[in-house]
Write a protein that holds these residues in place. Structure first.
Motif, mmCIF file in Angstrom:
data_model
loop_
_atom_site.group_PDB
_atom_site.id
_atom_site.type_symbol
_atom_site.label_atom_id
_atom_site.label_comp_id
_atom_site.label_asym_id
_atom_site.label_seq_id
_atom_site.Cartn_x
_atom_site.Cartn_y
_atom_site.Cartn_z
ATOM 1 N N GLU A 261 47.029 -57.202 45.141
ATOM 2 C CA GLU A 261 47.965 -56.756 44.117
ATOM 3 C C GLU A 261 47.953 -57.678 42.901
ATOM 4 O O GLU A 261 48.153 -57.223 41.774
ATOM 5 N N GLU A 266 48.924 -54.498 40.040
ATOM 6 C CA GLU A 266 49.944 -53.486 40.317
ATOM 7 C C GLU A 266 50.382 -53.592 41.777
ATOM 8 O O GLU A 266 49.629 -54.075 42.637
ATOM 9 N N LEU A 283 47.445 -46.238 44.511
ATOM 10 C CA LEU A 283 48.082 -46.587 43.243
ATOM 11 C C LEU A 283 48.322 -45.290 42.486
ATOM 12 O O LEU A 283 47.395 -44.506 42.278
ATOM 13 N N TYR A 305 41.328 -48.619 36.711
ATOM 14 C CA TYR A 305 41.807 -49.003 38.038
ATOM 15 C C TYR A 305 40.796 -48.698 39.137
ATOM 16 O O TYR A 305 40.798 -49.377 40.177
#
Length: 320
Positions: A261, A266, A283, A305
């Motif tokens: 994380e 995130e 996510l 991401y």
């Protein structure tokens, strides 16, 4: 006065100058991660995970047995450091007969016209579960540089695209729901965005009508899944862990929770899913993915991401 430019010549190198023996020299060279990546790039495939060398298939041995990490399907590779012959063609037919779904890659120094035609014929008469490739391997050098390999694909399945062959039922728009059409339009636009903004970390599949797109991460039973959810109005980047009923792989990754994380930047949703064979690490981003005006932002988010997931999880997964 024009400036003189010195250019080197490209020269061919005999394969036997680098690999004296097919089984003990060429096959181990090809089976390394770096060189399998070169081959996968030439074929427009996902990452190829080597499972074994000299693997038995019935009475024969496949030079290299792989798994396509994007589909978890078998990939068999047959090597020759000379021109193609009938013996290797017979082995390829034997492999196809003994397996339910497979991709077979025949690599040789040179393909005769009849053997190239045979690969084309096999691709015509078999269904979409079978894929046959003919690949010529060459070596070149520029000036006094070290020799470099070149893979030249001279035969491949009809309609083969970058990552996935799309069946005729998938490409037809007849009888498609509005939701399916929205997903297809989104994935098509995302693939176009990625073509214009390519990533060094991952490749996209061809667009589909499904709510997911799978991204290979270098090992079977693990994938990055990009998900569209119109009901909850969100998109997801997901690490998918399959065939993990005892949760050993999930628990091993969970030990990296804080580090993951921090690296990804995130808070992630770690879903163990007890009693099921699968687990996920998710996510989410709340959005209306059908809204054209916001899609460029969503494409950027998915790319960013996905790259972060691949960068963090891929080296850990390979060690599990």
């Amino acid at each position: 006065m024009a400036t003189s430019i010195n250019l080197s010549k490209i020269t061919k190198v005999d394969l036997r100058d680098c690999w004296q023996n097919e089984a003990t020299d060429f096959t181990p060279w090809l089976a390394t991660e770096e060189n399998m990546s070169l081959l996968a790039d030439a074929l427009g495939m996902n990452e190829l995970e080597v499972k074994a060398q000299e693997e038995h298939v019935g009475p024969f041995r496949a030079d290299i047995l792989c798994v396509d990490s994007g589909t978890d399907k078998l990939v068999l590779i047959e090597n020759q450091l000379e021109k193609t012959d009938h013996n290797h063609l017979g082995q390829i037919l034997t492999y196809a007969a003994g397996l339910d779904a497979v991709t077979i890659i025949w690599i040789a120094e040179r393909f005769t016209e009849e053997h190239r035609a045979a690969i084309d014929w096999l691709n015509r008469i078999t269904d979409k579960e079978f894929n046959f490739f003919g690949v010529e391997i060459g070596l070149i050098k520029i000036g006094s540089s070290p020799a470099a390999p070149i893979f030249n694909v001279i035969a491949k399945p009809n309609g083969w695209s970058k990552d996935v062959r799309t069946s005729s039922s998938q490409t037809s728009n007849e009888n498609r729901t509005d939701a399916e059409m929205s997903r297809y339009e989104f994935w098509s636009a995302f693939c176009e965005y990625m073509a214009n903004n390519p990533s060094k970390k991952f490749r996209t599949q061809s667009p589909s009508y499904s709510h997911w797109m799978n991204i290979a991460i270098g090992r079977s039973n693990f994938q990055i899944c990009l998900l569209l959810n119109s009901r909850e109005q969100k998109i997801t980047v997901q690490l998918y862990i399959g065939d993990d009923i005892d949760k050993k792989n999930f628990d091993a990754l969970l030990a990296y929770k804080d580090e993951a994380e921090t690296s990804i930047g995130e808070t992630l949703d770690w879903r163990r899913l007890d009693g099921k064979k699968t687990s996920t690490v998710d996510l989410y981003k709340k959005c209306d993915f059908t809204k054209k005006s916001s899609q460029a932002e969503l494409f950027e988010w998915l790319k960013e991401y996905t790259e972060r997931f691949v960068t963090f999880f891929k080296p850990i997964i390979k060690k599990l």
